[in-house]
Design a protein around this motif. Structure first.
Motif, PDB file in Angstrom:
ATOM      1  N   LYS B  61       0.902  -1.239   0.055  1.00 14.74           N
ATOM      2  CA  LYS B  61      -0.134  -0.027  -0.060  1.00 14.74           C
ATOM      3  C   LYS B  61       0.927   1.180  -0.066  1.00 14.74           C
ATOM      4  CE  LYS B  61      -2.173  -1.474   3.817  1.00 14.74           C
ATOM      5  NZ  LYS B  61      -1.753  -2.864   3.879  1.00 14.74           N
ATOM      6  N   ASN B  62       0.265   2.403  -0.420  1.00 11.75           N
ATOM      7  CA  ASN B  62       0.986   3.715  -0.424  1.00 11.75           C
ATOM      8  C   ASN B  62       2.282   3.598  -1.337  1.00 11.75           C
ATOM      9  OD1 ASN B  62      -0.535   4.796   1.733  1.00 11.75           O
ATOM     10  ND2 ASN B  62       0.747   3.292   3.061  1.00 11.75           N
ATOM     11  N   THR B  66      -0.789   3.653  -6.064  1.00  9.84           N
ATOM     12  CA  THR B  66      -1.825   2.484  -5.740  1.00  9.84           C
ATOM     13  C   THR B  66      -2.860   2.922  -5.060  1.00  9.84           C
ATOM     14  OG1 THR B  66      -0.416   2.088  -3.596  1.00  9.84           O
ATOM     15  CG2 THR B  66       0.120   0.936  -5.829  1.00  9.84           C
ATOM     16  N   ASN B  67      -3.208   4.239  -4.475  1.00  8.47           N
ATOM     17  CA  ASN B  67      -4.412   4.686  -4.011  1.00  8.47           C
ATOM     18  C   ASN B  67      -5.348   5.414  -4.642  1.00  8.47           C
ATOM     19  OD1 ASN B  67      -4.341   3.803  -1.142  1.00  8.47           O
ATOM     20  ND2 ASN B  67      -2.365   5.014  -0.797  1.00  8.47           N
ATOM     21  N   ALA B  82      -4.231  -0.388  -4.214  1.00  6.15           N
ATOM     22  CA  ALA B  82      -4.719  -0.512  -2.874  1.00  6.15           C
ATOM     23  C   ALA B  82      -6.139   0.166  -2.420  1.00  6.15           C
ATOM     24  CB  ALA B  82      -3.480   0.416  -2.082  1.00  6.15           C
ATOM     25  N   VAL B  83      -6.659   0.579  -3.510  1.00  3.79           N
ATOM     26  CA  VAL B  83      -8.060   1.292  -3.373  1.00  3.79           C
ATOM     27  C   VAL B  83      -8.810   0.314  -2.809  1.00  3.79           C
ATOM     28  CG1 VAL B  83     -10.015   2.114  -4.648  1.00  3.79           C
ATOM     29  CG2 VAL B  83      -7.612   2.954  -5.352  1.00  3.79           C
ATOM     30  N   ASN B  84      -9.590   0.468  -1.687  1.00  4.95           N
ATOM     31  CA  ASN B  84     -10.437  -0.312  -1.075  1.00  4.95           C
ATOM     32  C   ASN B  84     -11.770  -0.733  -1.524  1.00  4.95           C
ATOM     33  OD1 ASN B  84     -12.449   0.955   0.357  1.00  4.95           O
ATOM     34  ND2 ASN B  84     -10.486   1.485   1.811  1.00  4.95           N
ATOM     35  N   THR B 118      -9.699  -5.375  -1.697  1.00  2.00           N
ATOM     36  CA  THR B 118      -9.402  -4.462  -2.802  1.00  2.00           C
ATOM     37  C   THR B 118      -9.714  -5.332  -4.035  1.00  2.00           C
ATOM     38  OG1 THR B 118      -6.855  -5.091  -3.077  1.00  2.00           O
ATOM     39  CG2 THR B 118      -7.281  -3.284  -1.688  1.00  2.00           C
TER      40      THR B 118
END
Lengths: 785, 297, 166
Positions: B61-62, B66-67, B82-84, B118
């Motif tokens: 993540k991060n 990735t967000n 990493a987007v939930n 994710t």
């Protein structure tokens, strides 16, 4: 006979007072056993368990585990030769020569961390000689099956349990009444059905946990999430050769029990391990997975029913046989078989009965008490038979039940007559609430709608001399502390204890505290928090203790005022005289007494009240016939009905409405009684639609919440209605009887009956999963394809 | 059968690389002992169950982008690894343009789990039961992979090799999934059958997507994907072809549903039986296609 | 196994904690911060008894590594009440009779508070869906759903949920 307190003051009994322990629970302040802090003396335990359902232990080598850094002790059954058990002592704390189920404890490790203890388990080497397991109770009861407990004939056993030595039958309850063989020919309709009810598990949100410490004197303290601190003290002390007073059991807040935290299951393991690390508290907690296969489970049942009625629909005969899959040890389960035996007719009057209820050893997980104690398993089939018989004779299912069900003074299958009950009223109210007889159209073309109803009964299943006690004391502020040995598992026993004490004494509910946690050193004795017995039994003890306080107070004040006690009363915490209109608040006298009128000193002193209650008229039941004038203390009866829809595309079942009515005698706290009815209905629904311990070759295939499904918030009925019926119990406080278990008993058969109403199909056992329902419809040609 | 669960997670090292290059480098140098993770909802469970024992858990993540959740009206939707799932469900762009993706996400587990789960993680876990994989296939999702040899695109069609197996190699990191603009006028549906009403793994899951396409004889192009009926997420090609070449009626939908079921090779497992899965593959395919067809008209 | 020093805000208080790699957020709260209100029901992300808010969103703390929470903001059940004033959802669940054994209650309250924050007027269905990850064995859920509706209608304004500052 309990009397309500005087007149025009609003008594907290009968009011829906808010929970006494609500605030601590919603703020996270409530202390459960795993929340207790012990500092760095605390050790952690893990258990080495049998990987086989049945095997002899040839050799255990713990040497490698003992030397793992951080390990403080490794124990095996070698050091603990005492048997343990509630009704039948058939179990060792750690296995000694033989393992009898997958998960049977073989060794225990105490270490400075749970991880190290867990790693040490892999270093314990056990050599087994694998034996053929017994995996079915009917087979287990047959002469072909190997005896899993060859020493059954020598086990210490309670006088009302009848094991058959040399077999796997650890209890055989017989009910013989009238002439069953001769009755069949008089029947206009007879049905015979068999059912397989699978094992299920309690799934309390809080898994089992026990922390034990043994000091250098050898005195034991056990902190555990428990329904039965006193029974645990008794059984564990006996097994270890301790005197009961040298052991102390403390139970903090309990995160759900449902019977699984009664008796002794894993608690003795913690004590045994603690004995080897004197001075250190040792914490043992079950993982959720272990909870599924090593804690108590609900016994499986193979049930055979045969019943017949005459042309008017009157039941003439029942011949019922139950084979309980009791699992590896049936020290508790034997009484479930007994309870089902004496209840085997269901809540109906039947003149000719032959009942045989067998508790059978198998190499399955250990069967123990679970909400309903045999009644849900038995009614599952029985209440479906009732519907089928009604159909055969051409009677409406509700009318059939109303005709045959027990009414006040009906003759019981065990002899004697039943006390006043409101079962007919329950059935009527429930059928009214579900609009019985009216068929609503399905909500979509691919749905089928149906309604079903079931009735039930249950008596507290316990020894004839199970007792309760209570003390009541007051402080300088006039407020009250009530000491009890019964537990609050969430059902609300602490709250109603405070209500009953307040009502008897004449103080506001808000003035009463319950001395918790239950601690056998300070709390008064209570047999166990099971059997839905607390409101009735412990309630009576509390009333007696509060009455004792009231008598002492009125005696003291009457002397001080030179009046007679019968002209005095306590209202809202104030002692008043109806005659002289004098008053004095309780706080003025409960510690320091009152000065004598002539100035020559003081009278009274710290007031403390005590009370106990034990049934004294339970007669026992004959070993050959099951007959006895007064075999149980009382019955709670009731009924439930459901309306549901079956989805033809998937087989999924949606419960649209669930209604319940139970005769509780007197609802001490009506909203709490309803909450029991709702929770029980949902747990019953869950067992009907989802739950099953999938056993294969002795292994639970689904020991996790991923694959053992329980009802979630999206599975509950769209609407639930709970109805309280009150036909007083003459020896209950304010007429009260229990309700905790009963609300789970009729749900499954009500659903089964509703499924039949919707799609015309029945099953030989639950759960009625979407898959089972769909494939049954497919095979029955429902889809015409 | 053996019970392997432990009370807590085994020991391991937690590695948080600061860049994609660092992450890729570490993973490729520890091919057998390091495991990447995003939400951890699959990895941590399997570690506790004793199925996998990585020495290193590498937090992905991060890392560079990735967000990010980005919709471009000319190129489509980009979801960082990493987007939930809750973010995906709540995104107005996803709701407007890729509603079947939101619907699929919504069927996963619980709100708590979706705060961590994710779509990329679901894909890389490659469980045939993965709820969002069908929508990703039907929407022609493409993975951007950062490997030891640099970045590359991986279309999902050939990505799955077996339960838990993908074409990813040690050192490969999926940084995002990109969806082209949805076809004009498309409608989609995800139907999932579990043992309870909600929150379960799928017994069978059916994703259906349809849109007007004049290059097809029927005038419509349908995409289908089934979960939990084969070793990989299954695209029943014959059913799709049938719907492209036959006029869409309730009867042809029925036939397509049968073809869909015929393509399945489900197993018996603790959740369900092969027989029931076959039946449900057909019934749910019919239902999903019928609903999509209704929405197209 | 390495230990990591993390900085984390828990219930409005800034803490510095040293945690091993494999310690979950749940264990960190319960074993190092004496915040035992968050419960361990399964350690597998299934029951929801361990639900806390992480950066304002509900998560199963048993499935999160403590080390991942460096710089994060956590709210546990102990952080719902402010200055002895209970959060509306706490008041409502007591009134509605939605607490029995209480083990699921902390997780239920956290999930409910988060639901009301994102949807101040939820329907019965919204509530049931939002709570599907919080198992309850005692109540049958009906009174819990009622409690959330009640709380939605209460006039007391809940204190805002702390969020990370960046």
């Amino acid at each position: 006979m309990a009397q309500a307190n005087i007149t025009n003051i609003s008594s907290p009994v009968g009011e829906s007072k808010p929970r006494i322990d609500a605030r601590e629970k919603v703020t996270g302040a409530a202390i459960y056993t795993d929340d207790l802090q012990f500092g760095n003396a605390l050790l952690y335990a893990r258990i080495k368990r049998s990987p086989h359902p049945h095997a002899l232990i040839k050799k255990i080598d713990v040497t490698k585990a003992q030397v793992l850094p951080g390990v403080k002790a490794v124990v095996t059954g070698e050091d603990f030769p005492g048997y343990i058990g509630l009704y039948l002592q058939d179990r060792f704390i750690f296995c000694r020569d033989r393992v009898r189920y997958v998960g049977d404890p073989v060794a225990g490790v105490a270490a400075i961390s749970e991880e190290i203890a867990q790693n040490a388990l892999d270093l314990i080497e056990v050599e087994y000689e694998v034996l053929e397991p017994v995996l079915d109770p009917e087979f287990g009861a047959s002469p072909e099956a190997p005896a899993l407990h060859p020493d059954l004939g020598q086990y210490v056993v309670a006088g009302f349990i009848f094991p058959e030595a040399g077999t796997n039958i650890s209890n055989h309850f017989k009910l013989r009444k009238g002439d069953v063989d001769g009755a069949w020919e008089k029947c206009a309709a007879v049905i015979e059905r068999s059912y397989r009810i699978p094992h299920i598990q309690h799934v309390p949100l809080e898994p089992h946990i026990a922390i034990s410490r043994v000091d250098e004197k050898g005195e034991v303290t056990l902190w555990t999430s428990s329904q039965s601190p006193f029974a645990q003290r008794n059984l564990i002390a006996q097994s270890l050769g301790l005197s009961q007073s040298d052991m102390r059991v403390i139970s903090p807040v309990v995160g759900g029990g449902f019977g699984g935290k009664a008796g002794v299951s894993m608690e003795a393991l913690a004590v045994a391990i603690a004995m080897k690390v004197k001075g250190h508290p040792v914490k043992l907690r079950l993982t959720r997975e272990e909870e599924f296969y090593t804690a108590f489970v609900r016994q499986g049942l193979v049930a055979h029913f045969k019943m017949g009625c005459d042309e008017t629909g009157r039941l003439l005969a029942m011949e019922n046989r139950f084979y309980w899959d009791g699992g590896a040890y049936t020290e508790y389960g034997v009484n479930i078989a007994r309870a089902a035996g004496y209840s085997c007719t269901g809540p109906y009057e039947v003149p000719n009965v032959k009942g045989d209820s067998y508790c059978v050893y198998t190499n399955h997980p250990v069967g123990g008490p679970m909400r309903g104690f045999g009644m849900p398993e038995m009614h599952a089939g029985l209440e479906q038979c009732m519907d089928e018989l009604a159909l055969q004779i051409g009677m409406d299912a509700v009318d059939f039940r109303k005709l045959n069900c027990l009414k006040t003074d009906s003759i019981l299958a065990t002899g004697g007559r039943i006390h006043p009950i409101g079962l007919v009223e329950c059935i009527e109210k429930v059928s009214e609430a579900i609009e019985w007889g009216k068929k609503a159209p399905p909500s979509a073309p691919n749905k089928r709608r149906g309604k079903g109803l079931a009735a039930m009964w249950k008596a507290p299943a316990m020894p004839p001399n199970a007792g309760s006690s209570a003390w009541v004391e007051l402080a300088e502020d006039g407020k009250v502390n009530v000491g009890i040995g019964g537990q609050d598992l969430g059902q609300g026993s602490f709250t109603i204890s405070a209500q009953m004490a307040a009502a008897t004494l004449g103080v506001p509910y808000e003035w009463v505290r319950v001395a918790a946690p239950v601690d056998t050193r300070y709390s008064p004795y209570e047999w166990q928090t099971v059997a839905s017995r607390l409101t009735w039994s412990m309630g009576n003890a509390i009333v007696n203790a509060a009455r004792d306080v009231r008598r002492q107070v009125l005696d003291l004040v009457s002397e001080a005022w030179e009046e007679t006690p019968d002209g005095l009363d306590i209202v809202n915490g104030v002692v008043i005289s109806y005659k002289s209109e004098k008053e004095t608040p309780l706080k003025n006298l409960v510690i320091y007494g009152l000065p004598k009128p002539d100035g020559s000193g003081w009278r009274g002193g710290p007031i403390i009240g005590r009370g106990n209650f034990m049934p004294n008229d339970v007669t026992g039941l004959d070993a050959e016939t099951g007959q006895g004038e007064h075999g149980v203390v009382h019955y709670t009866t009731g009924a439930q009905a459901v309306e549901l829809e079956v989805d033809l595309d998937t087989g999924q079942i949606e419960i649209i409405k669930g209604v319940a009515a139970f005769d509780v005698g007197k609802a001490i706290n009506p909203e709490m009684v309803k909450a029991q009815m709702e929770g029980g209905l949902v747990q019953g629904l869950s067992s009907a639609l989802f739950e099953q311990l999938q056993l294969k070759d002795g292994f639970v295939q689904n020991p996790s919440l991923v694959d053992y499904r329980i009802a979630t918030s999206t599975d509950i009925p769209r609407e639930m209605k709970s109805i309280i019926v009150e036909v007083p119990q003459d020896d209950g406080p304010w007429g009260a009887r229990g309700i905790g278990e009963h609300s789970m008993v009729p749900t499954l058969p009500a659903i089964a009956n509703a499924i039949y109403d919707a799609i015309g199909i029945r099953f030989d056992g639950p759960p009625f999963t979407a898959e089972k329902v769909y494939l049954a419809m497919l095979d029955a040609g429902t889809f015409g394809k | 059968m053996e019970y392997n669960t432990h009370p807590a997670l085994p020991e391991f090292e937690y590695i948080r690389p600061a860049s994609l290059a660092e992450a890729s480098d570490f993973l490729s140098h520890h091919p057998d002992t390091a495991r990447p993770f995003l939400g951890g909802t699959d990895v941590l469970v399997r570690m506790r169950d004793g199925f996998i024992k990585p020495e290193f858990l590498v937090d992905m993540k991060n890392l560079d982008g990735t967000n990010d959740l980005r919709f471009d009206p000319s190129t489509g939707l980009t979801l960082g690894a990493a987007v939930n799932m809750n973010r995906v469900i709540a995104s107005p762009d996803v709701q407007a343009h890729y509603p079947v993706l939101a619907e699929a996400c919504r069927s996963v587990a619980s709100y708590q789990l979706r705060t961590r789960a994710t779509i990329v993680g679901n894909i890389c876990n490659a469980s045939p039961a993965g709820d969002t994989i069908g929508a990703c296939l039907a929407l022609d999702g493409t993975l951007q992979v950062h490997g030891v040899n640099g970045p590359r695109q991986e279309p999902l069609g050939e990505f799955f090799l077996g339960p838990g197996k993908t074409t990813l190699r040690p050192g490969d990191i999926v940084t995002l999934i990109h969806f082209p603009l949805p076809p004009k006028g498309c409608a989609g549906k995800y139907l999932k059958l579990g043992r309870n009403q909600l929150s379960d793994l799928s017994i069978v899951g059916v994703t259906a997507l349809g849109y007007p396409d004049f290059s097809c004889q029927s005038g419509y192009h349908f995409r289908l994907a089934l979960a939990s009926v084969a070793p990989v997420p299954l695209v029943p090609a014959e059913a799709e072809t049938y719907l492209a070449t036959h006029s869409i009626t309730l009867k042809t939908i029925d036939e397509a549903a049968s073809l869909s079921a015929d393509a399945c090779s489900p197993i018996d497992d603790v959740r369900s039986s092969a027989r029931y899965r076959k039946q449900m593959a057909r019934n749910l395919s019919a239902k999903a296609l019928t609903e999509v067809w209704k929405n197209l008209n | 196994m390495a230990f990591h020093k993390i900085t984390i805000t828990i219930n409005d208080e800034l803490e510095q904690v040293v945690v091993p790699s494999n310690m979950t957020l749940m264990r960190m709260l319960r074993e190092t911060q004496a915040l035992t209100g968050t419960k361990n029901g399964c350690s597998a992300g299934e029951c929801g008894a361990c639900t806390v808010l992480m950066n304002g969103e509900p998560v199963n703390s048993c499935m999160i590594l403590a080390v991942e929470c460096d710089g994060g903001v956590i709210t546990t059940v102990e952080g719902l009440a402010h200055d002895r004033q209970l959060d509306p959802i706490q008041e409502a669940i007591i009134e509605a009779g939605g607490v029995q054994c209480g083990f699921c209650t902390p997780g239920i309250l956290i999930s409910s508070r988060a639901l009301l924050n994102r949807n101040p007027n939820p329907s019965d269905e919204d509530i049931r869906e939002a709570l599907v990850g919080n198992l309850c064995r005692c109540t049958g859920y009906m009174r819990i759903v009622e409690a959330v509706k009640k709380a939605a209608g209460m006039k007391i304004v809940a204190a805002p949920i702390p969020m990370p500052s960046d």
